[in-house]
Each structure stands twice: as C-alpha cells, then as structure tokens.
Design an enzyme around this catalytic site. Structure first.
Site, PDB file in Angstrom:
ATOM      1  N   LYS A   1      -7.385  -4.007  -0.372  1.00 55.72           N
ATOM      2  CA  LYS A   1      -6.914  -2.795   0.302  1.00 55.72           C
ATOM      3  C   LYS A   1      -8.107  -2.083   0.927  1.00 55.72           C
ATOM      4  O   LYS A   1      -9.078  -1.758   0.245  1.00 55.72           O
ATOM      5  CB  LYS A   1      -6.228  -1.872  -0.709  1.00 55.72           C
ATOM      6  CG  LYS A   1      -5.899  -0.473  -0.176  1.00 55.72           C
ATOM      7  CD  LYS A   1      -5.422   0.440  -1.310  1.00 55.72           C
ATOM      8  CE  LYS A   1      -5.282   1.879  -0.844  1.00 55.72           C
ATOM      9  NZ  LYS A   1      -4.908   2.799  -1.947  1.00 55.72           N
TER      10      LYS A   1
ATOM     11  N   ASP B   1      -8.099   8.012   3.217  1.00 54.27           N
ATOM     12  CA  ASP B   1      -6.690   8.248   2.894  1.00 54.27           C
ATOM     13  C   ASP B   1      -6.450   9.732   2.657  1.00 54.27           C
ATOM     14  O   ASP B   1      -6.759  10.266   1.593  1.00 54.27           O
ATOM     15  CB  ASP B   1      -6.296   7.445   1.649  1.00 54.27           C
ATOM     16  CG  ASP B   1      -4.854   7.709   1.245  1.00 54.27           C
ATOM     17  OD1 ASP B   1      -4.066   8.152   2.102  1.00 54.27           O
ATOM     18  OD2 ASP B   1      -4.526   7.462   0.065  1.00 54.27           O
TER      19      ASP B   1
ATOM     20  N   LYS C   1      -2.540  14.955   0.568  1.00 56.63           N
ATOM     21  CA  LYS C   1      -3.165  15.133  -0.733  1.00 56.63           C
ATOM     22  C   LYS C   1      -3.714  16.556  -0.877  1.00 56.63           C
ATOM     23  O   LYS C   1      -3.961  17.235   0.119  1.00 56.63           O
ATOM     24  CB  LYS C   1      -4.341  14.151  -0.893  1.00 56.63           C
ATOM     25  CG  LYS C   1      -3.954  12.688  -0.979  1.00 56.63           C
ATOM     26  CD  LYS C   1      -5.191  11.827  -1.091  1.00 56.63           C
ATOM     27  CE  LYS C   1      -4.854  10.352  -1.186  1.00 56.63           C
ATOM     28  NZ  LYS C   1      -4.204  10.015  -2.476  1.00 56.63           N
TER      29      LYS C   1
ATOM     30  N   ASP D   1     -11.233   4.649  -0.904  1.00 61.45           N
ATOM     31  CA  ASP D   1      -9.963   3.931  -0.952  1.00 61.45           C
ATOM     32  C   ASP D   1     -10.059   2.547  -0.298  1.00 61.45           C
ATOM     33  O   ASP D   1      -9.061   1.836  -0.216  1.00 61.45           O
ATOM     34  CB  ASP D   1      -8.860   4.758  -0.283  1.00 61.45           C
ATOM     35  CG  ASP D   1      -7.530   4.640  -1.002  1.00 61.45           C
ATOM     36  OD1 ASP D   1      -7.519   4.189  -2.160  1.00 61.45           O
ATOM     37  OD2 ASP D   1      -6.500   4.993  -0.411  1.00 61.45           O
TER      38      ASP D   1
ATOM     39  N   ASP E   1       1.885   8.809   0.923  1.00 61.14           N
ATOM     40  CA  ASP E   1       0.657   8.631   0.139  1.00 61.14           C
ATOM     41  C   ASP E   1       0.718   7.385  -0.741  1.00 61.14           C
ATOM     42  O   ASP E   1      -0.258   7.053  -1.396  1.00 61.14           O
ATOM     43  CB  ASP E   1       0.384   9.878  -0.710  1.00 61.14           C
ATOM     44  CG  ASP E   1      -1.024   9.893  -1.266  1.00 61.14           C
ATOM     45  OD1 ASP E   1      -1.914   9.258  -0.669  1.00 61.14           O
ATOM     46  OD2 ASP E   1      -1.250  10.527  -2.311  1.00 61.14           O
TER      47      ASP E   1
ATOM     48  N   GLU F   1       0.611   4.411   0.334  1.00 56.76           N
ATOM     49  CA  GLU F   1       0.374   3.584   1.529  1.00 56.76           C
ATOM     50  C   GLU F   1      -0.333   2.269   1.229  1.00 56.76           C
ATOM     51  O   GLU F   1      -0.207   1.300   1.984  1.00 56.76           O
ATOM     52  CB  GLU F   1      -0.443   4.391   2.552  1.00 56.76           C
ATOM     53  CG  GLU F   1      -1.952   4.375   2.368  1.00 56.76           C
ATOM     54  CD  GLU F   1      -2.420   4.918   1.027  1.00 56.76           C
ATOM     55  OE1 GLU F   1      -3.420   4.395   0.501  1.00 56.76           O
ATOM     56  OE2 GLU F   1      -1.803   5.855   0.499  1.00 56.76           O
TER      57      GLU F   1
ATOM     58  N   ARG G   1       0.131  -0.020  -0.978  1.00 58.73           N
ATOM     59  CA  ARG G   1       1.060  -1.138  -1.192  1.00 58.73           C
ATOM     60  C   ARG G   1       1.681  -1.594   0.129  1.00 58.73           C
ATOM     61  O   ARG G   1       2.055  -2.764   0.259  1.00 58.73           O
ATOM     62  CB  ARG G   1       2.132  -0.731  -2.202  1.00 58.73           C
ATOM     63  CG  ARG G   1       3.053   0.381  -1.761  1.00 58.73           C
ATOM     64  CD  ARG G   1       3.723   1.096  -2.916  1.00 58.73           C
ATOM     65  NE  ARG G   1       2.772   1.920  -3.647  1.00 58.73           N
ATOM     66  CZ  ARG G   1       3.084   2.606  -4.737  1.00 58.73           C
ATOM     67  NH1 ARG G   1       4.315   2.575  -5.222  1.00 58.73           N
ATOM     68  NH2 ARG G   1       2.161   3.338  -5.340  1.00 58.73           N
TER      69      ARG G   1
END
Length: 484
Positions: A254, A259, A266, A277, A336, A338, A340
C-alpha cells in the site's frame, strides 16, 4: 561505513573502539583476556561497580592496559537473551574511526551465524537517523568501519554478517522513503525511484499511469486518487533470480504517499504522520531490491499502488460505488478506509497477471490493529497455514515479530451492502483489522495469501518520530526460506 571481519589476537587489534560484553556471573573470552592482560583490572572494576553486568550499562576506558584499542567499551549483558541483543549492541557501538564487535561471545545459546547476521544488521542501522531538511545541523559522526571479530576465519560467519548488513541497508531504504515529506515523496517520485532500481540492480520495472489503470479497470484505486491533483501510479518490479519456470513470490504494498482521509477527513492532530501511509509499499520495494542485491535464487514480483487520498471537489464520496479490477463492486461507506481499495486492485491484478506461488501484502491498514497489538508486533492474517507459519518463523528469526489474527466468515458477512457486492467497512465498530483483512481476502481467490497490518510498527511517534523500516527484516528472511 564499511563492514568486514577481523580475526587473530583480540588484544593486538588496533581500532578506535573494542566492544566487549559483560554477562552476569562470568566473563566472556575477550573480557577474560583483558582481565589477564590488565592483571585483574576487569574483575576489580566489576567488583567496584565501574564496570557493571546489568543490561544496558556501558563503561568506556581509554588506553586500557594490555590492549591496543584506543578505547574499550564494556556493555552489560545481564542474562542476555536474543530479545535483548539489539538494545545492548546499539548502546555499545561507540563513535570512532574503527569499531570491533565481539558479539559472537555474547549469546552462547544462540547459533553463531544468527548472531553474526543480527550484528551486521544492527551495526548498519544502530547509528541511523532520519534525513532532515534543516539549514544548519550538527555534523553527525559515524564509525568509518565496523568489524566483527572471530578468533579464526569462518566463511559462514562472514556470509551471515554480510547478509545482515544487506538487510540493514534495505531497512535504511524503506526508512528513507517513509520519512520523506509528502510534497516531495509523490506517486510520480516513487515511480521514478523504482525506475532507478532497474538500472542499478537489473530489475524489470513497469509503471502504470492513470490512463493505463483506467484501461485495466482499476476503479477502486482510481477512486481513491480522484480528489488529488497528484496522479496515481502502479509500479510492478520483477526480479528473476530463480528458474524460469518457477512461479514468483508476490509482494504487494500500500503506497498512500499522504492520507488525509478524503471526504471522511481525519482529525488534525497527528495528520502529519499520514506521510507514513506508504510504508507498506516502501518495505516491498526495499525487500525486492535487497533480495536482488543478495542474489537470492527465487523469482519475485513486487507490485505497489501509489496515490494520495485528498478531499478535493472530485473526490470519491461516502455512498459512491466503485468497480474493482476483479469486477466486484464496492460501496464506499468511509473514504478513510482507502488502503483496502488500493490493495484490492493491485492484489487482483498481480494474481491474475503473474500466477504467483503465494502473495504477501503489507499495509498500514487499520488503527484497530494498533489497538489490538500495540506498537511492537504486526498483525498477520492468512488463508494458508503453511504460509502463515513461514512468516511467523521468519519474523521470530529476524526479531521482527507478527501475531496471527483470525479470519472468519462472520467478518466477511459484516461487509454486506444493500447496493454493491461489498462495503469497504463494517457497519459495526468491532474487529476493524479483521474486517479489513476479510475485505482483501475477497480478491485473492485460492492463491496462498497473507496480509501484514503494519499500522502499529511502521513508524514511531513523539520524540522518536520516524519510520522503522519494518517489515523488511521479516520479508528478507521469508524470501531466503522460499529460495531454499
């Protein structure tokens, strides 16, 4: 820094610092030699408390009697176990032109090759510090040469020490990418970095831009990218170290270079750490680069998806439905969640294109995993018992531990949607790490697959803020096992 082996009479080694362990209830061979050469000074100073066997205690002596080293660094080992080794060795590596480690004597119950490998890894990373962008900074001195002492030359020990250094350099690479600010470390930048690896290590690299991913039908990954002006990239790196007919081991990462949470924004506090991230992708790039540098006899493909997740006017909204590469539709209940969405497309593509023998993904996927396991142990989910055991053993050997977490049909049922094949989050707050893994499992079919949720271990916060480079040590040990 340079890393090599030295042998012969330890007292006659001319170096900046000789690092000697002091265990509880006895002396190592080097400590005994120093004690004899100094007419019992080591024993007297231990009795007086100037040298202490307690774990973490360090005493430095210049011009030690009977020894040619400029300094002797005594490190307290206590009843040193493998779990203490990294900590005590980091304390003992002094700053000098040339350091000699006597660590093969420190853990009599451990395999010498393992000690040598860990010594090389720790020596490579112990004095590492994040790159900073200050206009003025204190010059950070490091030893120019770190040597591992062996009484007699030993090729197996030498190889293990060199491999440990290689893993350390891989960790440094992953940390470097993780620590970079998001305005510099963009999807385009990371794609360019991967292309550079192709030239230096002889890897095959393919970069997919936004149009190429549209043709492939990667609607989930592209849905995450819609709110940012930074265009996404998917990078596929191939290393052909094994037989031509052998199926590769696939590594999927990933790569959220930043993010914000998207429309499901967030909280402001700690949002700067969302540059981390992309640590899963950084680890996979570092792992395949390290495997290539070590010339491991195994075929590997690393596929990573890079994008930002931003709340722009064109961003994906809660309630939107995206179509994945695999053809399944996903209702986005929370933008959020995201990671996956990125991984499901990259996983499905990698399995479809390369037919790997197994696939391992790594992602800073869920805060729920941090709640469950804290900041020292990563979460492991798998649909294959043999693969799960291999990863757990590799993690234990590398001092990069994971803990097996459950996958169950109940977690998949929690992702039910009235409007799409799947929702990207559960309608319940419970088992967030497990439902995230269950979501990914829907895109891997029968391929042996493991998911590493590294949200708690990929970086540190507070005064020690920075990337850790995990799980590169685990991955290299796993790949070495796959090559056997």
């Amino acid at each position: 820094m340079k890393f090599s082996m030295v042998s012969g009479d330890v007292l006659k080694l001319e170096c900046g610092a000789l690092v000697v362990g002091i265990p509880a209830g006895g002396l190592t061979p080097t400590a005994e030699a120093l004690d004899k050469a100094s007419e019992g000074a080591v024993s007297r100073w231990i009795e007086a408390g100037d040298i202490h066997p307690c774990v973490g205690k360090v005493a430095v002596f210049r011009d030690f009697p009977g020894c040619k080293a400029e300094r002797v660094v005594f490190v307290g080992l206590g009843k040193c176990k493998a779990r203490d080794f990294q900590r005590v060795l980091k304390l003992g590596i002094d700053i000098g032109k040339e350091v000699v480690l006597t660590t093969l004597e420190w853990l009599p119950d451990e395999v010498p090759e393992w000690i040598a490998e860990q010594s090389g890894f720790i020596a490579c990373t112990a004095l590492d510090r994040p790159k900073n962008y200050k206009t003025f900074d204190i010059n950070w001195k490091k030893p120019k040469h770190i040597n591992l002492y062996v009484p007699d030359e030993n090729k197996d020990i030498e190889k293990a020490y060199a491999e440990g250094v290689s893993v350390g350099m891989g960790v440094q690479m992953a940390k470097q990418y993780g620590d970079m600010p998001a305005n510099l470390c963009t999807p385009k930048f990371m794609a360019e970095e991967c292309m550079k690896l192709a030239g230096s290590l002889g890897l095959d690299v393919t970069v997919f831009d936004e149009k190429a991913m549209e043709k492939l039908g990667m609607g989930c990954l592209l849905g995450v990218a819609k709110g940012s002006h930074q265009k996404p990239r998917m990078v596929v790196i191939e290393y052909h170290g094994g037989k031509k007919e052998d199926a590769p081991v696939a590594l999927v990462g990933k790569g959220l270079t930043f993010d914000s949470g998207g429309i499901s924004l967030k909280p402001a506090k700690g949002m700067d750490e969302m540059k981390y991230d992309m640590c899963g992708a950084a680890a996979m790039i570092a792992a395949i680069a390290t495997a290539a540098a070590m010339k491991l006899p195994v075929n590997i493909v690393a596929a990573v998806g890079f994008t930002e997740n931003m709340p722009g006017s064109s961003a994906t909204k809660p309630g939107d439905i995206l179509k994945s590469y695999a053809g399944k539709t996903v209702e986005v209940l929370n933008t959020d969640a995201e990671g996956r969405l990125v991984l499901c497309d990259v996983l499905a593509y990698t399995i479809d294109k390369f037919k790997p023998k197994c696939v391992v993904d790594a992602a800073t996927l869920t805060g729920a995993c941090v709640v469950a396991l804290g900041n020292d142990i990563a979460g492991l989910f798998s649909n294959d018992e043999e693969l799960a055991m291999s990863l757990m053993m590799a993690g234990d050997t590398a001092m990069d531990p994971v803990w097996r977490m459950p996958l169950d049909i109940s977690f998949t049922k929690a992702l039910k949607s009235n409007f799409a094949d799947l929702a990207n989050i559960s309608d319940s707050r419970g088992a967030g790490a497990c439902t995230a893994a269950a979501f990914l499992e829907e895109f891997v079919g029968d391929t042996p697959w493991a998911h590493l949720d590294i949200a708690g271990v990929a970086n540190k916060s507070g005064k020690e803020k920075g990337s850790t480079g995990r799980p590169v040590p685990l991955l290299i040990n796993f790949l070495k096992d796959q090559a056997e």
